[in-house]
Design a protein around this motif. Sequence first.
Motif, PDB file in Angstrom:
ATOM      1  N   LEU A   1       0.819  -1.208   0.000  1.00 12.14           N
ATOM      2  CA  LEU A   1       0.000   0.000   0.000  1.00 12.14           C
ATOM      3  C   LEU A   1       0.857   1.264   0.000  1.00 12.14           C
ATOM      4  N   LEU A   2       1.954   1.230   0.767  1.00 10.14           N
ATOM      5  CA  LEU A   2       2.816   2.402   0.899  1.00 10.14           C
ATOM      6  C   LEU A   2       4.055   2.353   0.002  1.00 10.14           C
ATOM      7  N   GLY A   3       4.414   1.169  -0.446  1.00 11.00           N
ATOM      8  CA  GLY A   3       5.623   1.032  -1.247  1.00 11.00           C
ATOM      9  C   GLY A   3       6.882   0.979  -0.407  1.00 11.00           C
ATOM     10  N   LEU A   4       6.740   0.577   0.838  1.00  7.24           N
ATOM     11  CA  LEU A   4       7.883   0.430   1.743  1.00  7.24           C
ATOM     12  C   LEU A   4       7.964  -1.025   2.181  1.00  7.24           C
ATOM     13  N   PRO A   5       9.162  -1.582   2.275  1.00  5.22           N
ATOM     14  CA  PRO A   5       9.290  -2.987   2.666  1.00  5.22           C
ATOM     15  C   PRO A   5       8.756  -3.243   4.076  1.00  5.22           C
ATOM     16  N   ALA A   6       8.135  -4.402   4.258  1.00  2.00           N
ATOM     17  CA  ALA A   6       7.582  -4.774   5.557  1.00  2.00           C
ATOM     18  C   ALA A   6       8.659  -4.749   6.636  1.00  2.00           C
ATOM     19  N   ALA A   7       9.872  -5.181   6.315  1.00  2.00           N
ATOM     20  CA  ALA A   7      10.952  -5.197   7.304  1.00  2.00           C
ATOM     21  C   ALA A   7      11.289  -3.777   7.778  1.00  2.00           C
ATOM     22  N   LEU A   8      11.270  -2.825   6.849  1.00  2.00           N
ATOM     23  CA  LEU A   8      11.525  -1.428   7.215  1.00  2.00           C
ATOM     24  C   LEU A   8      10.398  -0.902   8.101  1.00  2.00           C
ATOM     25  N   LEU A   9       9.164  -1.173   7.714  1.00  2.00           N
ATOM     26  CA  LEU A   9       8.018  -0.728   8.512  1.00  2.00           C
ATOM     27  C   LEU A   9       8.051  -1.337   9.914  1.00  2.00           C
ATOM     28  N   LEU A  10       8.409  -2.596  10.001  1.00  2.00           N
ATOM     29  CA  LEU A  10       8.503  -3.263  11.296  1.00  2.00           C
ATOM     30  C   LEU A  10       9.604  -2.632  12.146  1.00  2.00           C
ATOM     31  N   GLY A  11      10.768  -2.452  11.553  1.00  2.00           N
ATOM     32  CA  GLY A  11      11.889  -1.859  12.289  1.00  2.00           C
ATOM     33  C   GLY A  11      11.601  -0.444  12.758  1.00  2.00           C
ATOM     34  N   VAL A  12      11.047   0.356  11.881  1.00  2.00           N
ATOM     35  CA  VAL A  12      10.700   1.732  12.250  1.00  2.00           C
ATOM     36  C   VAL A  12       9.601   1.721  13.313  1.00  2.00           C
ATOM     37  N   GLY A  13       8.642   0.819  13.174  1.00  2.00           N
ATOM     38  CA  GLY A  13       7.573   0.718  14.156  1.00  2.00           C
ATOM     39  C   GLY A  13       8.099   0.396  15.542  1.00  2.00           C
ATOM     40  N   VAL A  14       8.984  -0.574  15.630  1.00  2.00           N
ATOM     41  CA  VAL A  14       9.573  -0.952  16.924  1.00  2.00           C
ATOM     42  C   VAL A  14      10.380   0.220  17.487  1.00  2.00           C
ATOM     43  N   PHE A  15      11.169   0.874  16.631  1.00  2.00           N
ATOM     44  CA  PHE A  15      11.936   2.042  17.074  1.00  2.00           C
ATOM     45  C   PHE A  15      11.004   3.107  17.647  1.00  2.00           C
ATOM     46  N   LEU A  16       9.899   3.383  16.946  1.00  2.00           N
ATOM     47  CA  LEU A  16       8.990   4.432  17.411  1.00  2.00           C
ATOM     48  C   LEU A  16       8.331   4.094  18.745  1.00  2.00           C
ATOM     49  N   VAL A  17       8.037   2.831  18.971  1.00  2.00           N
ATOM     50  CA  VAL A  17       7.462   2.432  20.263  1.00  2.00           C
ATOM     51  C   VAL A  17       8.483   2.660  21.380  1.00  2.00           C
ATOM     52  N   VAL A  18       9.734   2.262  21.141  1.00  2.00           N
ATOM     53  CA  VAL A  18      10.793   2.473  22.137  1.00  2.00           C
ATOM     54  C   VAL A  18      11.027   3.974  22.347  1.00  2.00           C
ATOM     55  N   TYR A  19      11.040   4.734  21.267  1.00  2.00           N
ATOM     56  CA  TYR A  19      11.203   6.192  21.333  1.00  2.00           C
ATOM     57  C   TYR A  19      10.077   6.811  22.161  1.00  2.00           C
ATOM     58  N   ALA A  20       8.851   6.371  21.919  1.00  4.80           N
ATOM     59  CA  ALA A  20       7.704   6.885  22.660  1.00  4.80           C
ATOM     60  C   ALA A  20       7.855   6.619  24.155  1.00  4.80           C
ATOM     61  N   LEU A  21       8.309   5.425  24.500  1.00  9.16           N
ATOM     62  CA  LEU A  21       8.534   5.105  25.913  1.00  9.16           C
ATOM     63  C   LEU A  21       9.603   6.015  26.519  1.00  9.16           C
ATOM     64  N   GLY A  22      10.647   6.290  25.745  1.00 12.38           N
ATOM     65  CA  GLY A  22      11.687   7.209  26.202  1.00 12.38           C
ATOM     66  C   GLY A  22      11.153   8.614  26.439  1.00 12.38           C
ATOM     67  N   LEU A  23      10.268   9.067  25.564  1.00 12.32           N
ATOM     68  CA  LEU A  23       9.664  10.395  25.748  1.00 12.32           C
ATOM     69  C   LEU A  23       8.807  10.442  27.010  1.00 12.32           C
ATOM     70  N   VAL A  24       8.094   9.363  27.281  1.00 11.43           N
ATOM     71  CA  VAL A  24       7.283   9.308  28.508  1.00 11.43           C
ATOM     72  C   VAL A  24       8.194   9.402  29.731  1.00 11.43           C
ATOM     73  N   VAL A  25       9.267   8.630  29.723  1.00 11.89           N
ATOM     74  CA  VAL A  25      10.223   8.675  30.848  1.00 11.89           C
ATOM     75  C   VAL A  25      10.792  10.079  30.982  1.00 11.89           C
ATOM     76  N   LEU A  26      11.206  10.682  29.880  1.00 18.41           N
ATOM     77  CA  LEU A  26      11.767  12.033  29.904  1.00 18.41           C
ATOM     78  C   LEU A  26      10.764  13.031  30.472  1.00 18.41           C
ATOM     79  N   SER A  27       9.511  12.919  30.082  1.00 23.82           N
ATOM     80  CA  SER A  27       8.490  13.860  30.546  1.00 23.82           C
ATOM     81  C   SER A  27       8.200  13.712  32.039  1.00 23.82           C
ATOM     82  N   ARG A  28       8.546  12.574  32.613  1.00 23.24           N
ATOM     83  CA  ARG A  28       8.257  12.295  34.027  1.00 23.24           C
ATOM     84  C   ARG A  28       9.419  12.632  34.964  1.00 23.24           C
ATOM     85  N   LEU A  29      10.559  13.025  34.412  1.00 25.72           N
ATOM     86  CA  LEU A  29      11.692  13.385  35.269  1.00 25.72           C
ATOM     87  C   LEU A  29      11.343  14.627  36.089  1.00 25.72           C
TER      88      LEU A  29
END
Length: 129
Positions: free
Chosen positions: A42-70
Amino acid sequence: MTNTMTATRSQAPLRRVLLLDAAASGALGVLGAAGSSALDDLLGLPAALLLGVGVFLVVYALGLVVLSRLATVPRGLTWVVVLGDGAWVLASVALVVGIWSDLTVLGAVVVLAQAAAVAVFAELQYTHR
């Protein structure tokens, strides 16, 4: 104690922006990771790239939550987020303008839309740092 309370109050807008960025990044990450095989054609991006970026974004989001709670959000870490967001925007635009030739029109729209959202978050984080 008063300095901590004042710092917490004065950083409230930054904390809200970090949490909004976390929510958006996390949602896009879950969508990308969970839907990677359905979104690749649908997007023209490889599933492996979408998966990797997706996992990165979830970890990044968790980091932002931790940062916001300091107790005090460190200015240096805020700069890391702002500069990282800026790099993400540049990479996204580069992807659309020529690096990735298999992008569909919808893929280009999605990449540019998320880049615009990231640019807004970067601006807000810079403004409230």
